[in-house]
Write an enzyme that holds these catalytic residues in place. Structure first.
Site, mmCIF file in Angstrom:
data_model
loop_
_atom_site.group_PDB
_atom_site.id
_atom_site.type_symbol
_atom_site.label_atom_id
_atom_site.label_comp_id
_atom_site.label_asym_id
_atom_site.label_seq_id
_atom_site.Cartn_x
_atom_site.Cartn_y
_atom_site.Cartn_z
ATOM 1 C CE LYS A 1 -3.811 -2.397 0.394
ATOM 2 N NZ LYS A 1 -4.874 -2.370 -0.633
ATOM 3 C CG ASP B 1 -3.883 -0.883 -3.748
ATOM 4 O OD1 ASP B 1 -4.430 0.169 -4.157
ATOM 5 O OD2 ASP B 1 -4.537 -1.876 -3.349
ATOM 6 C CD GLU C 1 -4.679 -3.015 -6.694
ATOM 7 O OE1 GLU C 1 -3.709 -3.783 -6.909
ATOM 8 O OE2 GLU C 1 -5.605 -3.307 -5.912
ATOM 9 C CD GLU D 1 -9.905 -2.795 -4.587
ATOM 10 O OE1 GLU D 1 -8.683 -2.876 -4.709
ATOM 11 O OE2 GLU D 1 -10.492 -2.940 -3.511
ATOM 12 C CG ASP E 1 -14.675 -7.000 -5.744
ATOM 13 O OD1 ASP E 1 -13.757 -6.848 -4.924
ATOM 14 O OD2 ASP E 1 -15.834 -7.324 -5.420
ATOM 15 C CG HIS F 1 -10.011 -6.571 -4.910
ATOM 16 N ND1 HIS F 1 -11.235 -6.625 -4.276
ATOM 17 C CD2 HIS F 1 -9.136 -6.107 -3.995
ATOM 18 C CE1 HIS F 1 -11.097 -6.199 -3.034
ATOM 19 N NE2 HIS F 1 -9.848 -5.876 -2.831
#
Lengths: 430, 430
Positions: A220, A248, A274, A301, A324, A351
């Site tokens: 992240k 992400d 992402e 997602e 997703d 995802h």
């Protein structure tokens, strides 16, 4: 003939926020939750259809209310008729004009339809005695096309083109099914990379990921640029040059900010960025994709529906497409998204994580391999090692790969004991 | 200091489907409804904030559940703090990360935030003793910019540019306020054009529209091309060459279908084609706009948020921008949409009708004229003569124009007698 006799909905919440699992730049304290649905029939087989929407806590009750608003389309209905024509069933739900006003085709009502559609697929697969991926992977190209509603899509893909894609994948289906059973499907892990973890835990989890055979990890980013640089350096030093590191941002940035930020992270050899910005921003992602190349943009997602995926592909706004399992209107809509990805030559890397998303979405990647794109190349399914123990068929992930389930159904059935233990009492609600 | 002591929500439904009022190509049988909210405080003034989301029937209970999920942000809170910093209040609601997951920023939860934001503006305007349009139209440029969240927008408009737009409109504000009171704001009527009406009723209502002073009418299209041609011929023959006739397809078509269909209707001198396809399809609308030129494309009533409006403007995908009072997250988000329209030089012609949408949205057009674009040129507000009697300050429309209200508040307060008479009993629910 059998009839749907009852719909049971449950507000299920796991107190994950206490562990900082799942913390990212936009979601500091998620309580992984499921707005859960059980379809009960009077058939002698006693089989039930289970489905859910994944949420992160507050508002799970609103999502349950969305599912309950669809009861009128289910209660008392002929099961064989609904399951025998899943394309028509999907259209009936999505084009209920009064409910459609609440989106249209997005947010709470669209996800509620997804839970219902997925629960019906769960029941259909159980009746067929097959896991969902085998049920779908063995349907004829004509049956698969019937599942899809092409409204709003014909400027990108027509029914005839869809049929061609499915037909082209018919040769080799049995071999690819066997290949899945023999060698699984690539996975990557997000477990090391949550923002809430300290550096020591990050390094330890990175080492464990490599030891566990994963060829890609994900971190992240987007909270603070200096933190991101420090954490990426730790990760890269820990895993070495051969393991892919994806990032992400969870929708944190504006367009120019995303470009500037990612240019600073580029030295760490980034596999993808992402969700750099709003999932609604087709043109913004296209500008970011041009600005951060050669780092590919990955997203999907939080994309509301097939019309958004269509545009991202038309605009070259993503290089990795992330479906997703519970954001769009269920299996049917994800099938047309797989078709669009195949048409545009973009790999699908779903995802997952949350509650039960790994269990559900793996089936769609297997269908992609067996009956749509025919390839595992450049494709992998996200893996987060959370809450799997609550499902009847927890995902089987080892050697850095998913191994396909053989239990009949969609994979989305949660254990009865977990459902009752984590049921959220309305008295606790604000 | 005063505190919010109670939140009352009501599921209100009018049985309009029995009259075929409001029937169009996608919505054959709407029951105009409101998910209604009342904010009650312990202040000695006894003033309440009222707001609602307009829906068309089933699912209004889901929308009410969405509003109730926001109670935690309201109950027990300091009223002056919330009202004194409406930009911060908006951000608190929209960036509740757990609730945001249910959109993000779209559908039931985003509209629920809109109802809360609008109810707070209603209370703020009542406390100021001003109708909302005057309250907003008299705020300083700096105060107005403070209301806006620029996340995801800076590639199209920056805070500095917004400030410039507001400042450029400061000279002449008082004159334009007076001009509104003296000469009103142009309206157009959709009343003649619902698909459920027969030809005789269509012709009669067209004549009445001209007699009532409207310079534009609107017809629903997209059900059947031959019907559309016949109905447009009747309308054009009835109103003559000088009255503008707009058309509205309510999202019925795919891209090429929209272009082909509208080329056949072009001989009737069409003022605009509204909602030709999915409201999510930026690229599709851009293609349609090129394909049907010189007929302009109008859209916006179902656009989920400011990020969608931004892209439609960036892509030249609309020529007429149609805000809606209860689709996005309330007054604050509509203000930035007005700013975007001004920046891109596109006129704003709000969607109205339904329940109370005319009462609410007129305020935003007046703000646009007084404090943003500074112009009424090429702009008009939709008018449908439905259900106004249920509001404390029903719209005042005559001589084909809206006449601004002077009652303090947002215009969205429904009479207590109507609220109780049309409250939908949960026993009636499916």
């Amino acid at each position: 003939m059998s009839t749907i006799t009852a719909i049971e909905t449950t507000d299920i919440r796991f107190p994950t926020s206490t562990m900082l699992d799942g913390s990212d730049a936009m979601n500091p304290d998620p309580d992984y939750s499921a707005a859960y649905l059980r379809i009960i029939t009077d058939a002698a087989d006693g089989l039930e259809g289970h489905g859910f929407v994944f949420t992160i806590g507050r508002g799970n009750d609103v999502q349950v209310a969305g599912i309950r608003a669809l009861e009128g389309h289910l209660l008392g209905r002929d099961v064989e008729e609904l399951l025998g024509s899943m394309g028509a069933t999907w259209r009936e739900l999505v084009y209920d004009s009064q409910l459609r006003w609440l989106g249209p085709e997005k947010g709470v009502m669209h996800m509620a339809i997804g839970a219902v559609v997925n629960a019906l697929w769960d029941l259909k697969a159980k009746r067929a005695g097959l896991p969902l991926w085998q049920l779908l992977g063995r349907m004829s190209p004509e049956e698969l096309v019937e599942l899809v509603d092409f409204r709003y899509l014909t400027d990108a893909i027509t029914p005839a083109e869809a049929l061609d894609i499915f037909r082209a994948a018919v040769p080799g289906r049995a071999e690819r099914e066997q290949a899945l059973l023999d060698s699984g499907y690539p996975a990557y892990t997000t477990s090391p990379g949550w923002l809430g973890y300290d550096d020591e835990k990050l390094a330890r989890l990175c080492r464990e990921a490599v030891d566990d055979g994963f060829a890609q990890i994900k971190l992240k980013v987007g909270g603070d640029i200096d933190d991101d640089i420090r954490r990426l350096r730790i990760a890269r030093e820990t895993v070495g040059p051969d393991i892919r590191i994806a990032t992400d941002a969870n929708q944190r940035w504006d367009v120019q900010q995303a470009i500037d930020w990612m240019r600073r992270l580029q030295p760490f050899d980034i596999a993808w960025i992402e969700e750099p910005t709003s999932p609604d921003d087709v043109l913004g992602h296209a500008a970011i994709a041009r600005g951060v190349a050669p780092i590919p943009v990955a997203t999907g997602e939080h994309m509301a529906n097939r019309v958004m995926f269509k545009q991202f592909l038309q605009a070259d706004a993503l290089g990795i497409l992330q479906i997703d399992a519970t954001r769009v209107a269920g299996v049917n809509e994800n099938i047309v998204i797989l078709l669009l990805a195949a048409k545009f030559g973009v790999p699908v890397c779903p995802h997952a994580g949350g509650v039960g998303l790994c269990e559900l979405v793996q089936h769609l990647s297997y269908v992609d391999f067996v009956a749509v794109s025919g390839s595992r190349e450049g494709r992998m399914i996200e893996f987060v090692d959370h809450l799997h123990e609550h499902f009847l068929a927890p995902v089987d992930v080892y050697d850095g790969r998913y191994w396909p389930p053989l239990l009949p159904g969609s994979g989305g059935e949660m254990r009865a004991s977990s459902r009752s233990e984590f049921e959220f009492e309305s008295a606790e609600r604000v």
